[in-house]
Design a protein around this motif. Structure first.
Motif, PDB file in Angstrom:
ATOM      1  N   ILE A 235       0.839  -1.200   0.000  1.00 56.05           N
ATOM      2  CA  ILE A 235       0.000   0.000   0.000  1.00 56.05           C
ATOM      3  C   ILE A 235       0.873   1.248   0.000  1.00 56.05           C
ATOM      4  CG2 ILE A 235      -1.631   1.353   1.381  1.00 56.05           C
ATOM      5  CD1 ILE A 235      -2.811  -1.403   2.264  1.00 56.05           C
ATOM      6  N   SER A 236       1.939   1.238   0.804  1.00 57.04           N
ATOM      7  CA  SER A 236       2.852   2.383   0.845  1.00 57.04           C
ATOM      8  C   SER A 236       3.509   2.610  -0.503  1.00 57.04           C
ATOM      9  CB  SER A 236       3.943   2.159   1.897  1.00 57.04           C
ATOM     10  OG  SER A 236       3.393   2.037   3.172  1.00 57.04           O
ATOM     11  N   SER A 237       3.975   1.541  -1.114  1.00 56.78           N
ATOM     12  CA  SER A 237       4.648   1.691  -2.404  1.00 56.78           C
ATOM     13  C   SER A 237       3.682   2.152  -3.481  1.00 56.78           C
ATOM     14  CB  SER A 237       5.349   0.399  -2.815  1.00 56.78           C
ATOM     15  OG  SER A 237       4.425  -0.615  -3.089  1.00 56.78           O
TER      16      SER A 237
ATOM     17  N   PRO B 127      12.157   4.182   2.937  1.00 59.65           N
ATOM     18  CA  PRO B 127      11.246   3.883   4.048  1.00 59.65           C
ATOM     19  C   PRO B 127      11.378   2.406   4.464  1.00 59.65           C
ATOM     20  CG  PRO B 127      10.058   4.853   2.185  1.00 59.65           C
ATOM     21  CD  PRO B 127      11.452   4.609   1.735  1.00 59.65           C
ATOM     22  N   PHE B 128      11.276   2.177   5.770  1.00 55.68           N
ATOM     23  CA  PHE B 128      11.400   0.838   6.320  1.00 55.68           C
ATOM     24  C   PHE B 128      10.114   0.444   7.015  1.00 55.68           C
ATOM     25  CE2 PHE B 128      12.479  -1.897  10.011  1.00 55.68           C
ATOM     26  CZ  PHE B 128      12.899  -3.013   9.308  1.00 55.68           C
TER      27      PHE B 128
ATOM     28  N   ASN C 147      11.695  -0.793   1.970  1.00 53.54           N
ATOM     29  CA  ASN C 147      12.529  -1.807   2.624  1.00 53.54           C
ATOM     30  C   ASN C 147      11.699  -2.483   3.714  1.00 53.54           C
ATOM     31  OD1 ASN C 147      15.383  -1.432   4.879  1.00 53.54           O
ATOM     32  ND2 ASN C 147      14.694  -3.248   3.857  1.00 53.54           N
ATOM     33  N   ILE C 148      11.651  -3.838   3.674  1.00 50.75           N
ATOM     34  CA  ILE C 148      10.916  -4.576   4.702  1.00 50.75           C
ATOM     35  C   ILE C 148      11.826  -5.583   5.386  1.00 50.75           C
ATOM     36  CG2 ILE C 148       8.657  -4.313   3.604  1.00 50.75           C
ATOM     37  CD1 ILE C 148       8.942  -7.196   2.558  1.00 50.75           C
ATOM     38  N   ASP C 149      11.454  -5.979   6.565  1.00 50.37           N
ATOM     39  CA  ASP C 149      12.061  -7.057   7.344  1.00 50.37           C
ATOM     40  C   ASP C 149      13.454  -6.751   7.865  1.00 50.37           C
ATOM     41  OD1 ASP C 149      12.061  -9.757   8.456  1.00 50.37           O
ATOM     42  OD2 ASP C 149      13.562 -10.163   6.919  1.00 50.37           O
ATOM     43  N   ASN C 150      14.441  -6.636   7.011  1.00 53.53           N
ATOM     44  CA  ASN C 150      15.836  -6.404   7.395  1.00 53.53           C
ATOM     45  C   ASN C 150      16.226  -5.009   6.914  1.00 53.53           C
ATOM     46  OD1 ASN C 150      18.550  -6.846   8.143  1.00 53.53           O
ATOM     47  ND2 ASN C 150      19.039  -7.742   6.165  1.00 53.53           N
ATOM     48  N   ARG C 151      16.438  -4.098   7.849  1.00 50.93           N
ATOM     49  CA  ARG C 151      16.700  -2.699   7.503  1.00 50.93           C
ATOM     50  C   ARG C 151      18.015  -2.546   6.741  1.00 50.93           C
ATOM     51  NH1 ARG C 151      14.720   2.146   9.999  1.00 50.93           N
ATOM     52  NH2 ARG C 151      13.778   0.820  11.576  1.00 50.93           N
ATOM     53  N   LEU C 152      17.946  -1.808   5.626  1.00 49.42           N
ATOM     54  CA  LEU C 152      19.168  -1.453   4.906  1.00 49.42           C
ATOM     55  C   LEU C 152      20.040  -0.581   5.807  1.00 49.42           C
ATOM     56  CD1 LEU C 152      17.518  -0.639   1.469  1.00 49.42           C
ATOM     57  CD2 LEU C 152      19.149  -2.496   1.885  1.00 49.42           C
ATOM     58  N   ASP C 153      21.333  -0.681   5.666  1.00 49.43           N
ATOM     59  CA  ASP C 153      22.275   0.034   6.516  1.00 49.43           C
ATOM     60  C   ASP C 153      22.066   1.550   6.415  1.00 49.43           C
ATOM     61  OD1 ASP C 153      25.204   1.395   6.728  1.00 49.43           O
ATOM     62  OD2 ASP C 153      25.051  -0.355   8.049  1.00 49.43           O
ATOM     63  N   PRO C 154      21.649   2.197   7.522  1.00 53.06           N
ATOM     64  CA  PRO C 154      21.342   3.636   7.476  1.00 53.06           C
ATOM     65  C   PRO C 154      22.545   4.503   7.111  1.00 53.06           C
ATOM     66  CG  PRO C 154      20.642   2.668   9.586  1.00 53.06           C
ATOM     67  CD  PRO C 154      21.375   1.615   8.835  1.00 53.06           C
TER      68      PRO C 154
END
Length: 145
Positions: A15-17, A140-141, A122-129
């Motif tokens: 929905i966000s995407s 967005p995570f 980005n879902i589940d495993n956050r990309l390195d900030p």
């Protein structure tokens, strides 16, 4: 029907995407936007449940978007996941919902997708900030804290 947590997580990401991708597709009103779901393990029950939830959600919203779901067989095969991301972008995905196998290795592929106008969630495993910041991007995570 109440979706299990992976399905609810994915529905929120989709929905966000879509809310971000639909304005991008206004010039192509006759085309439904493609949303790509790239998971980090097709062997993991969590991600199979997530894929099932995404497909169920898409069925009830089939006139709004097309879903392309894929993932890697081995959670450590980051090279294959990068290839899948590139393939999804080349296939015309307007939005990418990704559970990265590696929080650093996928950042460059995500940046390339964003540079081509793809909305990334980005879902589940956050990309390195820190790496995202160094590349000058914000993704967005949606996932566990």
């Amino acid at each position: 029907m109440k979706l299990p947590f992976p399905g609810r997580l994915l529905a929120l990401a989709v929905i966000s995407s879509l809310s971000l991708a639909l304005p991008l597709s206004a010039a192509h009103a006759e085309d439904k936007p493609k949303v790509a779901l790239v998971m980090k393990s097709l062997a993991n029950e969590f991600f199979r449940t997530m894929e099932d939830g995404a497909k169920d959600y898409q069925k009830t919203h089939a006139n709004e978007f097309d879903l392309i779901a894929n993932g890697i067989k081995n959670e450590t095969d980051t090279g294959e996941q990068i290839r899948i991301v590139e393939q999804m972008v080349n296939a015309g995905a307007k939005a990418l919902v990704i559970a990265p196998a590696d929080s650093k290795a996928l950042v460059s592929a995500v940046k390339k997708a964003m540079d081509q106008g793809v909305v990334v969630i980005n879902i589940d495993n956050r990309l390195d900030p820190d790496l995202l910041k160094s590349k000058g991007i914000s993704v967005p995570f949606v996932g566990p804290d």
